[in-house]
Enzyme design. Structure first.
Site, PDB file in Angstrom:
ATOM      1  N   HIS A 122     -47.684   9.796 -18.562  1.00 15.52           N
ATOM      2  CA  HIS A 122     -47.968   8.614 -17.728  1.00 15.52           C
ATOM      3  C   HIS A 122     -48.266   9.095 -16.311  1.00 15.52           C
ATOM      4  O   HIS A 122     -47.571   9.966 -15.786  1.00 15.52           O
ATOM      5  CB  HIS A 122     -46.742   7.686 -17.722  1.00 15.52           C
ATOM      6  CG  HIS A 122     -46.882   6.518 -16.789  1.00 15.52           C
ATOM      7  ND1 HIS A 122     -46.181   6.428 -15.602  1.00 15.52           N
ATOM      8  CD2 HIS A 122     -47.648   5.397 -16.866  1.00 15.52           C
ATOM      9  CE1 HIS A 122     -46.508   5.292 -14.996  1.00 15.52           C
ATOM     10  NE2 HIS A 122     -47.386   4.650 -15.736  1.00 15.52           N
ATOM     11  N   HIS A 168     -52.698   6.834  -7.231  1.00 15.91           N
ATOM     12  CA  HIS A 168     -51.915   5.692  -7.706  1.00 15.91           C
ATOM     13  C   HIS A 168     -52.191   4.539  -6.754  1.00 15.91           C
ATOM     14  O   HIS A 168     -51.752   4.566  -5.608  1.00 15.91           O
ATOM     15  CB  HIS A 168     -50.427   6.060  -7.736  1.00 15.91           C
ATOM     16  CG  HIS A 168     -49.612   5.121  -8.568  1.00 15.91           C
ATOM     17  ND1 HIS A 168     -48.261   4.992  -8.459  1.00 15.91           N
ATOM     18  CD2 HIS A 168     -49.985   4.253  -9.542  1.00 15.91           C
ATOM     19  CE1 HIS A 168     -47.833   4.094  -9.321  1.00 15.91           C
ATOM     20  NE2 HIS A 168     -48.855   3.637  -9.992  1.00 15.91           N
TER      21      HIS A 168
END
Length: 588
Positions: A122, A168
């Site tokens: 992830h 991110h």
């Protein structure tokens, strides 16, 4: 005798570390030796009768003896065989480990991808926490070298909107160029395994930049890229058919819009709980599942998916660069609306569905049967909830029990949940694909596996923890205690279906760098095909928190019976140079 000075008032004496075999090993040696020597025939008998190696022949025993001759200081008798010292050295050596090195990839690799658990990362580009760490290709390379097969990249326009970077979204993470990540994947994709690498993209791009990404991907991977002729696959190809291939998987993208920043009310609460992530015990599945059921009962059946911080706000009308769309070999979708509709199976095409750990936990209470059926044909990816800002992880066990293939964990984090993932993917030669047990693939509608039902015991695993050694080489003398040798104890147990999950421990052996516990534990297993053996060593500390001294996790279905060497790893899962346990495994 060695002496430590304690508080400058008195001296505490203790036995020096020794390489003395435990009494039970001496007993075995006496049984299979004559005149202090274990010959070829006796060693062969030992391999068959104690080690469960039914096929072992004279040549195998001779090879063991020949292999021990390189240790010049050991008394290996040229014609006759092994001394006790040489036999003990063999038992604790790498060739006698609990998992076979020579087995390699030994499971059927010709079934569709949906029939395998797949080693999944992830936010694979993050070097640390989810909010402010650096984005880099380094964690991607490390993951691939460990055998991870699914790499996730979040792709965004750069500040000048003319190129693409990986970061991110909505956080302070520093970006890395997409091209750099793609090239690193190409270079390291097959360093640990020849089986396919899947790149899951979280796309926040304009059609212009999508076209640019398509060109980058095509130029970087060329023939390595797996593409499909039609928009959707009717069935997934097998890992065998996809060897040395790179596969792109993403949701058919929507028009680009800047994502919202992550909003988490309970961020601060979460931080406190995770400061010592490695020390948090894997949740008890029995308690966890009953707690989820209770919440469901109170809040009713309507479900909303938790906001995925990686999902941009999307407009309803799809605008997509056609050359980009052609590269998507595994089309993905996200669970929306009622759960009953989420797991509907399309007879004409397969898909990849993504759910947060929170929604998945809710779904198993009311739709467990549908999830198992759905995952027989389709891929299910579970990802961590947004509040895991320190890159902590959830336990993967619940996901595997219902057939979820892509259980995405933060590989840059560490802790017990990640140790379970390391354990699962030590199976099948560490190739990153582990065939699901047959009962998760059974198409009979009246025979769908239900982890909540306690089944009869299938087999019992007996584990004896003999001794441990190696800390004196890998750790400083004062690492565990300033003034005395360590007091080690071992925790050993099972992670599996709720009925099989348990943890036990030995007594602590005081003041000894080479502790001999010689304690036996029995683990009745109802579903051994999903059981992982958890092993941890800690150093008992009366005044403070016990010190961590090593861990490993092993797939029960691949354990070799007999007296075996078990190398331990550090918190991050890297194998320690010298630390290992000597254990005995027996299946009844």
């Amino acid at each position: 005798m060695t002496t430590y000075r304690v508080c400058f008032c008195f001296r505490r004496r203790f036995q020096p570390a020794s390489n003395e075999p435990p009494e039970r090993v001496k007993e075995v040696f006496r049984k299979y030796s004559e005149g202090g020597v274990m010959g070829v025939e006796q060693l062969q008998r030992f391999l068959v009768e104690v080690q469960g190696e039914a096929q072992a022949i004279r040549e195998d025993a001779q090879a063991v003896i020949d292999g021990m001759r390189e240790f010049k200081h050991l008394r290996v008798f040229q014609k006759k065989g092994l001394s006790l010292e040489a036999f003990f050295r063999y038992l604790t050596g790498n060739d006698n480990s609990a998992l076979s090195h020579s087995l390699g990839v030994h499971r059927d690799m010709s079934a569709p991808l949906s029939h395998y658990f797949i080693y999944t990362g992830h936010n694979s580009y993050l070097t640390g926490n989810q909010l402010s760490s650096e984005c880099s290709d380094v964690p991607i390379i490390k993951a691939l070298q460990r055998g991870v097969r699914v790499i996730e990249l979040d792709i965004w326009p750069n500040s000048t909107k003319d190129d693409v970077e990986v970061r991110h979204g909505g956080t302070l993470t520093t970006p890395v160029e997409l091209l750099k990540c793609l090239e690193s994947i190409k270079e390291h994709a097959f360093s640990a395994s020849p089986y396919p690498v899947i790149i899951t993209l979280e796309d926040h791009l304009t059609p212009y930049l999508q076209a640019k990404v398509a060109e980058m991907i095509t130029q970087t991977y060329g023939e390595m890229l797996f593409t499909t002729k039609s928009e959707f696959l009717e069935e997934f190809p097998s890992p065998e058919a996809l060897k040395m291939k790179i596969i792109i998987s993403t949701k058919p993208p929507k028009e680009y819009l800047e994502s919202k920043t992550i909003r988490e009310q309970d961020q601060a609460v979460q931080k406190v709980a995770e400061d010592e992530a490695w020390g948090m015990e894997v949740p008890d599945l029995k308690a966890e599942m009953s707690a989820i059921s209770k919440t469901e009962h109170e809040h009713g059946e309507h479900h909303h998916e938790e906001e995925d911080p990686d999902e941009g706000d999307k407009k309803p009308h799809e605008i997509i660069a056609p050359e980009y769309k052609r590269l998507i070999a595994i089309a993905a979708r996200k669970g929306k609306g009622e759960l009953a509709d989420t797991f509907k199976i399309d007879p004409d095409k397969v898909t990849r569905l993504s759910l947060s750990e929170i929604l998945f936990q809710k779904a198993v209470t009311s739709h467990g049967t549908e999830i198992v059926r759905f995952t027989q044909k389709n891929l299910l990816r579970i990802y961590p909830k947004g509040t895991r800002i320190t890159s902590s992880n959830y336990s993967p066990m619940l996901c595997w029990m219902y057939g979820a293939q892509m259980v995405a964990l933060n590989m840059q984090g560490y802790g017990r949940a990640l140790w379970l993932v390391h354990g699962m993917f030590r199976a099948n030669g560490g190739c990153g694909y582990v065939k699901k047990p047959d009962f998760l693939l059974d198409n009979d509608p009246d025979n769908v596996f239900n982890p909540k039902v306690t089944l009869p015991v299938k087999k019992t695993l007996k584990v004896r923890v003999y001794m441990g050694d190696g800390w004196r080489f890998d750790f400083h003398l004062t690492h565990f205690d300033t003034y005395s040798p360590p007091d080690f104890y071992t925790r050993v147990g099972i992670a599996g279906v709720p009925a099989d999950t348990t943890m036990k421990r030995t007594k602590a052996i005081e003041d000894n760098w080479t502790p001999v516990w010689d304690e036996e534990f029995e683990f009745p297993l109802t579903v051994p095909e999903l059981a992982l053996l958890r092993i941890e060593v800690h150093e008992y500390d009366m005044s403070e928190k016990d010190d961590f001294a090593g861990q490993t996790c092993l797939p029960v279905w691949e354990l070799r019976p007999g007296i075996r060497s078990v190398p331990l790893c550090d918190r991050k899962g890297e194998t320690l140079k010298s630390v290992k346990l000597l254990m005995h495994f027996e299946f009844i």
